[in-house]
Design a protein around this motif. Structure first.
Motif, PDB file in Angstrom:
ATOM      1  N   GLN A 174      22.409   2.527   0.845  1.00  0.00           N
ATOM      2  CA  GLN A 174      21.322   3.215   1.539  1.00  0.00           C
ATOM      3  C   GLN A 174      20.013   3.092   0.759  1.00  0.00           C
ATOM      4  O   GLN A 174      18.949   2.898   1.335  1.00  0.00           O
ATOM      5  CB  GLN A 174      21.680   4.689   1.759  1.00  0.00           C
ATOM      6  CG  GLN A 174      22.810   4.888   2.748  1.00  0.00           C
ATOM      7  CD  GLN A 174      22.411   4.475   4.156  1.00  0.00           C
ATOM      8  OE1 GLN A 174      21.471   5.004   4.712  1.00  0.00           O
ATOM      9  NE2 GLN A 174      23.125   3.512   4.716  1.00  0.00           N
ATOM     10  N   GLU A 175      20.105   3.196  -0.561  1.00  0.00           N
ATOM     11  CA  GLU A 175      18.921   3.042  -1.392  1.00  0.00           C
ATOM     12  C   GLU A 175      18.335   1.638  -1.213  1.00  0.00           C
ATOM     13  O   GLU A 175      17.126   1.469  -1.048  1.00  0.00           O
ATOM     14  CB  GLU A 175      19.265   3.298  -2.858  1.00  0.00           C
ATOM     15  CG  GLU A 175      18.061   3.243  -3.767  1.00  0.00           C
ATOM     16  CD  GLU A 175      18.392   3.576  -5.218  1.00  0.00           C
ATOM     17  OE1 GLU A 175      17.438   3.690  -5.998  1.00  0.00           O
ATOM     18  OE2 GLU A 175      19.583   3.726  -5.570  1.00  0.00           O
ATOM     19  N   GLU A 176      19.203   0.638  -1.212  1.00  0.00           N
ATOM     20  CA  GLU A 176      18.758  -0.752  -1.063  1.00  0.00           C
ATOM     21  C   GLU A 176      18.191  -1.012   0.334  1.00  0.00           C
ATOM     22  O   GLU A 176      17.339  -1.874   0.514  1.00  0.00           O
ATOM     23  CB  GLU A 176      19.909  -1.710  -1.375  1.00  0.00           C
ATOM     24  CG  GLU A 176      20.246  -1.729  -2.855  1.00  0.00           C
ATOM     25  CD  GLU A 176      21.555  -2.441  -3.183  1.00  0.00           C
ATOM     26  OE1 GLU A 176      22.265  -2.895  -2.255  1.00  0.00           O
ATOM     27  OE2 GLU A 176      21.879  -2.518  -4.390  1.00  0.00           O
ATOM     28  N   MET A 177      18.666  -0.253   1.337  1.00  0.00           N
ATOM     29  CA  MET A 177      18.167  -0.415   2.707  1.00  0.00           C
ATOM     30  C   MET A 177      16.775   0.187   2.880  1.00  0.00           C
ATOM     31  O   MET A 177      16.168   0.042   3.936  1.00  0.00           O
ATOM     32  CB  MET A 177      19.112   0.254   3.715  1.00  0.00           C
ATOM     33  CG  MET A 177      20.280  -0.610   4.113  1.00  0.00           C
ATOM     34  SD  MET A 177      21.416   0.259   5.249  1.00  0.00           S
ATOM     35  CE  MET A 177      20.333   0.981   6.456  1.00  0.00           C
ATOM     36  N   GLY A 178      16.268   0.893   1.865  1.00  0.00           N
ATOM     37  CA  GLY A 178      14.907   1.395   1.952  1.00  0.00           C
ATOM     38  C   GLY A 178      14.784   2.902   2.053  1.00  0.00           C
ATOM     39  O   GLY A 178      13.817   3.420   2.619  1.00  0.00           O
ATOM     40  N   PHE A 179      15.747   3.625   1.501  1.00  0.00           N
ATOM     41  CA  PHE A 179      15.723   5.088   1.542  1.00  0.00           C
ATOM     42  C   PHE A 179      14.371   5.659   1.103  1.00  0.00           C
ATOM     43  O   PHE A 179      13.761   6.469   1.799  1.00  0.00           O
ATOM     44  CB  PHE A 179      16.836   5.669   0.662  1.00  0.00           C
ATOM     45  CG  PHE A 179      16.726   7.164   0.473  1.00  0.00           C
ATOM     46  CD1 PHE A 179      17.307   8.026   1.384  1.00  0.00           C
ATOM     47  CD2 PHE A 179      16.045   7.708  -0.609  1.00  0.00           C
ATOM     48  CE1 PHE A 179      17.197   9.401   1.223  1.00  0.00           C
ATOM     49  CE2 PHE A 179      15.929   9.082  -0.770  1.00  0.00           C
ATOM     50  CZ  PHE A 179      16.511   9.924   0.149  1.00  0.00           C
ATOM     51  N   TYR A 180      13.893   5.239  -0.075  1.00  0.00           N
ATOM     52  CA  TYR A 180      12.675   5.841  -0.622  1.00  0.00           C
ATOM     53  C   TYR A 180      11.437   5.497   0.203  1.00  0.00           C
ATOM     54  O   TYR A 180      10.566   6.345   0.396  1.00  0.00           O
ATOM     55  CB  TYR A 180      12.499   5.476  -2.104  1.00  0.00           C
ATOM     56  CG  TYR A 180      13.520   6.174  -2.965  1.00  0.00           C
ATOM     57  CD1 TYR A 180      13.397   7.535  -3.231  1.00  0.00           C
ATOM     58  CD2 TYR A 180      14.618   5.500  -3.478  1.00  0.00           C
ATOM     59  CE1 TYR A 180      14.354   8.213  -3.995  1.00  0.00           C
ATOM     60  CE2 TYR A 180      15.573   6.170  -4.245  1.00  0.00           C
ATOM     61  CZ  TYR A 180      15.435   7.515  -4.495  1.00  0.00           C
ATOM     62  OH  TYR A 180      16.371   8.182  -5.237  1.00  0.00           O
ATOM     63  N   ASN A 181      11.369   4.275   0.721  1.00  0.00           N
ATOM     64  CA  ASN A 181      10.242   3.914   1.589  1.00  0.00           C
ATOM     65  C   ASN A 181      10.305   4.691   2.895  1.00  0.00           C
ATOM     66  O   ASN A 181       9.304   5.236   3.358  1.00  0.00           O
ATOM     67  CB  ASN A 181      10.238   2.408   1.896  1.00  0.00           C
ATOM     68  CG  ASN A 181       9.750   1.594   0.727  1.00  0.00           C
ATOM     69  OD1 ASN A 181       9.072   2.104  -0.158  1.00  0.00           O
ATOM     70  ND2 ASN A 181      10.106   0.328   0.712  1.00  0.00           N
ATOM     71  N   GLY A 182      11.489   4.738   3.496  1.00  0.00           N
ATOM     72  CA  GLY A 182      11.644   5.405   4.793  1.00  0.00           C
ATOM     73  C   GLY A 182      11.350   6.889   4.724  1.00  0.00           C
ATOM     74  O   GLY A 182      10.491   7.405   5.445  1.00  0.00           O
ATOM     75  N   TRP A 183      12.065   7.584   3.841  1.00  0.00           N
ATOM     76  CA  TRP A 183      11.843   9.030   3.728  1.00  0.00           C
ATOM     77  C   TRP A 183      10.499   9.325   3.090  1.00  0.00           C
ATOM     78  O   TRP A 183       9.862  10.331   3.409  1.00  0.00           O
ATOM     79  CB  TRP A 183      12.985   9.697   2.965  1.00  0.00           C
ATOM     80  CG  TRP A 183      14.161   9.942   3.859  1.00  0.00           C
ATOM     81  CD1 TRP A 183      15.350   9.270   3.862  1.00  0.00           C
ATOM     82  CD2 TRP A 183      14.266  10.913   4.911  1.00  0.00           C
ATOM     83  NE1 TRP A 183      16.170   9.759   4.836  1.00  0.00           N
ATOM     84  CE2 TRP A 183      15.534  10.766   5.496  1.00  0.00           C
ATOM     85  CE3 TRP A 183      13.404  11.889   5.417  1.00  0.00           C
ATOM     86  CZ2 TRP A 183      15.969  11.567   6.563  1.00  0.00           C
ATOM     87  CZ3 TRP A 183      13.841  12.677   6.471  1.00  0.00           C
ATOM     88  CH2 TRP A 183      15.100  12.516   7.030  1.00  0.00           C
ATOM     89  N   GLY A 184      10.044   8.449   2.194  1.00  0.00           N
ATOM     90  CA  GLY A 184       8.728   8.644   1.590  1.00  0.00           C
ATOM     91  C   GLY A 184       7.635   8.638   2.650  1.00  0.00           C
ATOM     92  O   GLY A 184       6.741   9.495   2.647  1.00  0.00           O
TER      93      GLY A 184
END
Length: 152
Positions: free
Chosen positions: A126-136
């Motif tokens: 999930q982190e690699e799928m863009g967790f921080y960009n998405g939730w950010g």
């Protein structure tokens, strides 16, 4: 569980808004409609029963005609402190737990948002799928919504 840290992704943010307003923006349908969806996308709130055991379900129409569904069940609610809910974001993320913590800091609000995954492997994926960009970017939209509400 000793592996909890390996299964959790967390974002911490300080909102320049009082805790009551941040709480309302996170929990009231009319505010959720303004910040939950991706930029330029519409969102439909199908169900929003903000109570322990209550269901929530939001749908966003995708360009291909399908709908992106976000849904869950509220497990724990402590007013102005915390919200814990199960969550599925179909088709990308399923079987996670969202934890939102609110802490007053004068006229600002310290906000901690965590997503707990079933396994460390799923968490990493999930982190690699863009967790921080998405939730950010979601939390940036929330911040803009709060700014607009604060400066009414």
């Amino acid at each position: 569980m000793s592996d909890l840290a390996n299964r959790t992704l967390t974002i911490e943010k300080v909102f320049n808004a009082p805790i009551q307003l941040v709480w309302e923006a996170w929990t009231q349908t009319e505010h959720i409609l303004k910040w939950w969806a991706l930029n330029g996308m519409d969102i439909k709130v199908i169900t929003h029963e903000f109570k322990i055991g209550g269901q929530w379900k939001y749908a966003m129409p995708m360009p291909d005609g399908n709908e992106f569904i976000s849904e869950g069940t509220y497990k724990e609610i402590t007013p102005l402190k915390k919200i814990i809910t199960s969550a599925d974001f179909k088709p990308m993320t399923e079987g996670v737990e969202l934890q939102a913590y609110f802490e007053a800091d004068g006229d600002k609000t310290k906000f901690t948002f965590s997503v707990i995954h079933a396994t460390a492997e799923y968490c990493k994926q999930q982190e690699e799928m863009g967790f921080y960009n998405g939730w950010g970017s979601t939390l940036e939209r929330l911040e803009k919504t709060l700014d607009a509400l604060t400066n009414k």
